[in-house]
Design a protein around this motif. Structure first.
Motif, PDB file in Angstrom:
ATOM      1  N   GLN A  42       0.833  -1.187   0.000  1.00 10.30           N
ATOM      2  CA  GLN A  42       0.000   0.000   0.000  1.00 10.30           C
ATOM      3  C   GLN A  42       0.877   1.250   0.000  1.00 10.30           C
ATOM      4  N   ARG A  43       0.578   2.187  -0.891  1.00 11.54           N
ATOM      5  CA  ARG A  43       1.377   3.400  -1.048  1.00 11.54           C
ATOM      6  C   ARG A  43       0.485   4.636  -1.003  1.00 11.54           C
ATOM      7  N   ARG A  44       1.060   5.754  -0.544  1.00 11.54           N
ATOM      8  CA  ARG A  44       0.345   7.022  -0.559  1.00 11.54           C
ATOM      9  C   ARG A  44       0.637   7.756  -1.862  1.00 11.54           C
ATOM     10  N   TYR A  45      -0.393   8.415  -2.380  1.00 12.68           N
ATOM     11  CA  TYR A  45      -0.156   9.363  -3.456  1.00 12.68           C
ATOM     12  C   TYR A  45      -1.074  10.556  -3.259  1.00 12.68           C
ATOM     13  N   TYR A  46      -0.742  11.649  -3.932  1.00 15.85           N
ATOM     14  CA  TYR A  46      -1.451  12.906  -3.726  1.00 15.85           C
ATOM     15  C   TYR A  46      -1.913  13.471  -5.067  1.00 15.85           C
TER      16      TYR A  46
END
Length: 316
Positions: A42-46
């Motif tokens: 799971q990764r964060r992106y904006y």
């Protein structure tokens, strides 16, 4: 004027002011955090956008520089002078702690912080993020800062969806050559306490132990440097047939301006390519001087450049 009329007039002015304020507030881009799974993690992106983004220029895939700081907190600042609706996507590096200042990177971050990994992650992000996944060929712009500017040409090379390449604070020479230029110029720490001889000695060691996470050079493990030191950005730029622009500060303290001039000089010999080099006089690695924020100016100029304006980056 009758008291009721005055009251009504004031009320209309107040309502108009409120409406104008609301419209301005609505126009301000909003940074939203999302989550995506890449290679099972799971990764964060904006996503920095506003209501009119769908009718603006191409979506921008932003690739940040080195380190484990939380770049997302600074991202909106770069687009404060962007004269169009923002539509920017940013994939956070793996194992970056939210609000981290980057002073101490975790072992998990160090293990994942590799050139090939950053490239692979962004290519998969383009193909998996719901909105970018729907985009046709040559419809997305990639914008790379510093280390991200070294990765961005490879993203443009390997993804058919990239139609524009813009970089800031990176050039066309191998990083191993850039360090030697600084050493020859007498720039610290490349010339002192380090030296040309030291670099020429350590480069073969990094090639030999290119997967090592224990051996370090300039604050990063060999596994990091093996991917960055010897990549050849100029050859990748030369292979592209899309609009390209590279910006550098004349007094860049992290990447020698000669690296940018290598790009400039190559493309002067190849006018058939759509390339521009923008040099900010007296500016630093971040395109800054005491009087101007060149990074914001450069990003603001992208709007005209996307439309083919050859004078979009003229320095005033």
């Amino acid at each position: 004027m009758h008291i009721n009329s005055i009251s009504s007039h004031i009320r209309h002015i107040a309502l108009a002011s409120i409406a104008l304020f609301c419209a301005s507030a609505m126009a301000a881009p909003v940074l939203q955090e999302h989550s995506i799974k890449i290679d099972g993690k799971q990764r964060r992106y904006y996503h920095l956008s506003d209501a009119a983004a769908a009718n603006a220029g191409p979506p921008i895939l932003l690739v940040s520089g080195s380190g484990c700081d939380d770049f997302s907190v600074r991202l909106p600042l770069f687009f404060e002078r962007y004269p169009a609706a923002a539509n920017v996507y940013y994939l956070e590096k793996p194992d970056v702690i939210k609000n981290a200042d980057g002073r101490k990177c975790s072992n998990q971050f160090q293990a994942a912080d590799k050139f090939d990994q950053r490239l692979s992650d962004h290519l998969k992000f383009i193909e998996q993020e719901p909105e970018l996944k729907k985009m046709p060929a040559r419809s997305i712009a990639v914008l790379g800062f510093s280390e991200g500017g070294a990765v961005a040409p490879y993203i443009a090379r390997d993804s058919k969806k990239i139609g524009w390449l813009a970089t800031a604070g990176s050039g066309g020479l191998k990083q191993s050559e850039e360090f030697l230029i600084f050493a020859d110029r007498g720039v610290e720490p490349y010339a002192k306490p380090f030296s040309r001889d030291y670099f020429l000695h350590v480069y073969p060691e990094i090639r030999k132990d290119g997967k090592s996470l224990k051996k370090e050079f300039f604050g990063h493990p060999y596994a990091y440097w093996s991917g960055h030191l010897f990549s050849d950005p100029l050859s990748v730029y030369a292979s592209l047939d899309i609009p390209m622009v590279a910006a550098m500060g004349e007094k860049d303290e992290s990447v020698p301006i000669e690296s940018g001039h290598a790009l400039r000089d190559y493309f002067l010999k190849h006018p058939e390519k759509n390339f521009q080099f923008v040099e900010f006089p007296g500016a630093s690695h971040g395109l800054r001087t005491a009087e101007r924020n060149g990074a914001q100016e450069f990003i603001a100029g992208l709007v005209g450049w996307f439309k083919g304006d050859k004078k979009a980056f003229e320095l005033k």
